[in-house]
Design an enzyme around this catalytic site. Structure first.
Site, PDB file in Angstrom:
ATOM      1  N   PRO A  18       8.230  -6.807   2.723  1.00 37.43           N
ATOM      2  CA  PRO A  18       8.051  -8.241   2.960  1.00 37.43           C
ATOM      3  C   PRO A  18       6.671  -8.541   3.525  1.00 37.43           C
ATOM      4  O   PRO A  18       5.992  -7.656   4.054  1.00 37.43           O
ATOM      5  CB  PRO A  18       9.144  -8.556   3.994  1.00 37.43           C
ATOM      6  CG  PRO A  18       9.324  -7.275   4.744  1.00 37.43           C
ATOM      7  CD  PRO A  18       9.104  -6.176   3.736  1.00 37.43           C
ATOM      8  N   ALA A  61      -7.408   1.207  -8.356  1.00 38.33           N
ATOM      9  CA  ALA A  61      -8.100  -0.055  -8.055  1.00 38.33           C
ATOM     10  C   ALA A  61      -7.573  -1.126  -8.994  1.00 38.33           C
ATOM     11  O   ALA A  61      -7.529  -0.916 -10.206  1.00 38.33           O
ATOM     12  CB  ALA A  61      -9.606   0.103  -8.218  1.00 38.33           C
ATOM     13  N   LYS A 120      -8.751   7.662  -2.156  1.00 40.88           N
ATOM     14  CA  LYS A 120      -9.158   6.546  -3.017  1.00 40.88           C
ATOM     15  C   LYS A 120     -10.294   7.078  -3.885  1.00 40.88           C
ATOM     16  O   LYS A 120     -11.414   7.271  -3.396  1.00 40.88           O
ATOM     17  CB  LYS A 120      -9.638   5.371  -2.154  1.00 40.88           C
ATOM     18  CG  LYS A 120     -10.178   4.184  -2.937  1.00 40.88           C
ATOM     19  CD  LYS A 120      -9.083   3.224  -3.311  1.00 40.88           C
ATOM     20  CE  LYS A 120      -9.660   1.946  -3.924  1.00 40.88           C
ATOM     21  NZ  LYS A 120      -8.620   0.961  -4.223  1.00 40.88           N
ATOM     22  N   SER A 133     -14.943   0.232  -4.568  1.00 37.91           N
ATOM     23  CA  SER A 133     -15.909  -0.791  -4.981  1.00 37.91           C
ATOM     24  C   SER A 133     -15.997  -1.847  -3.887  1.00 37.91           C
ATOM     25  O   SER A 133     -15.025  -2.562  -3.638  1.00 37.91           O
ATOM     26  CB  SER A 133     -15.482  -1.436  -6.304  1.00 37.91           C
ATOM     27  OG  SER A 133     -15.445  -0.487  -7.343  1.00 37.91           O
ATOM     28  N   THR A 179      -2.607  -1.534  -1.084  1.00 39.20           N
ATOM     29  CA  THR A 179      -3.243  -0.736  -0.032  1.00 39.20           C
ATOM     30  C   THR A 179      -2.367  -0.708   1.214  1.00 39.20           C
ATOM     31  O   THR A 179      -2.240   0.332   1.876  1.00 39.20           O
ATOM     32  CB  THR A 179      -4.635  -1.298   0.301  1.00 39.20           C
ATOM     33  OG1 THR A 179      -5.462  -1.240  -0.860  1.00 39.20           O
ATOM     34  CG2 THR A 179      -5.296  -0.496   1.415  1.00 39.20           C
ATOM     35  N   VAL A 180      -1.751  -1.835   1.530  1.00 39.92           N
ATOM     36  CA  VAL A 180      -0.843  -1.887   2.682  1.00 39.92           C
ATOM     37  C   VAL A 180       0.353  -0.972   2.441  1.00 39.92           C
ATOM     38  O   VAL A 180       0.772  -0.215   3.328  1.00 39.92           O
ATOM     39  CB  VAL A 180      -0.392  -3.331   2.953  1.00 39.92           C
ATOM     40  CG1 VAL A 180       0.675  -3.371   4.050  1.00 39.92           C
ATOM     41  CG2 VAL A 180      -1.588  -4.188   3.356  1.00 39.92           C
ATOM     42  N   GLU A 183      -4.659   6.137  -4.393  1.00 40.85           N
ATOM     43  CA  GLU A 183      -4.633   4.703  -4.723  1.00 40.85           C
ATOM     44  C   GLU A 183      -5.676   4.364  -5.772  1.00 40.85           C
ATOM     45  O   GLU A 183      -6.857   4.689  -5.619  1.00 40.85           O
ATOM     46  CB  GLU A 183      -4.866   3.851  -3.479  1.00 40.85           C
ATOM     47  CG  GLU A 183      -4.741   2.362  -3.777  1.00 40.85           C
ATOM     48  CD  GLU A 183      -5.079   1.479  -2.591  1.00 40.85           C
ATOM     49  OE1 GLU A 183      -5.140   0.245  -2.789  1.00 40.85           O
ATOM     50  OE2 GLU A 183      -5.304   2.012  -1.488  1.00 40.85           O
TER      51      GLU A 183
END
EC number: 6.3.3.3
Length: 212
Positions: free
Chosen positions: A184, A102, A33, A37, A17-18, A100
């Site tokens: 990173p 899951a 998305k 959930s 997600t980041v 994205e």
């Protein structure tokens, strides 16, 4: 046709997600998305909006918003919801789109349907997010096999975590996959720090050309 990417991972909680937020910002993309959930904490759409600095209009509404933070097939059952694959057709906004998934590729949407099955139908280039730590070689190569078994186009692998050149080399060599870069761990996860890390560790040109 505008750029479209699916972001998936070798496991849950690895940072996809980041990374999706970083890519959404870099491409000035819309974000979608399909199935969320868990609603009690910040949702993935809300996280991406915050970290990408994306306007409300660029965060497209989820097809399903399920209460329980669990595999979608279980969350849907607990919510007495039936997930209809016909509702999972990717939107077509004006501009790039980041989608994205899951958890990992083989997370079930229903008792008979996996996320990978939907990705195979979409035929949208997929970016696989993988850890750098111990165990990632097996997890990542298995994920690549699952993708190729279903003829899902792979844009490349994004590594997340501390540098481990040997793990990254083995995965890219044996997996015959492009290394897109490594995100990173950031001491402080702010929009500014994330955008700077993406600019330092990735080449945007790698995301402007898709597999034939």
């Amino acid at each position: 046709m505008s750029l479209r990417f699916v972001i998936s991972g070798t496991d849950t909680g690895i940072g996809k997600t980041v990374f999706a937020a970083a890519l959404t910002h870099a491409l000035e993309a819309h974000y979608w998305k399909p199935v969320q959930s868990g609603l009690e904490e910040e949702t993935d759409s809300q996280t991406v909006a915050r970290l990408a600095g994306a306007s409300h209009a660029r965060i497209l509404p989820e097809a399903y918003r399920l209460k329980t933070p669990a595999s979608p097939h279980l969350s849907a059952r607990l919510d007495n919801v039936s997930i209809d694959p016909a509702r999972l057709l990717p939107p077509r906004p004006d501009g790039p789109l980041v989608i994205e998934g899951a958890g990992g590729l083989l997370v079930p949407l229903t008792d008979r349907l996996l996320f990978a099955d939907i990705f195979a139908l979409w035929q949208i280039p997929l970016i696989l997010c993988a850890r750098t730590a111990l165990g990632t070689i097996n997890h990542t190569l298995l994920s690549l096999e699952a993708l190729r078994h279903r003829a899902i186009p792979v844009q490349g692998v994004v590594f997340i975590g501390d540098e481990d050149r040997e793990n990254e080399r083995v995965i890219t060599d044996i997996g015959a996959v492009r290394r897109l870069g490594r995100l990173p761990r950031l001491p402080e996860l702010t929009p500014e720090a994330l955008h700077q890390a993406f600019a330092q560790h990735f080449n945007l040109a790698d995301f402007l050309e898709v597999p034939a």
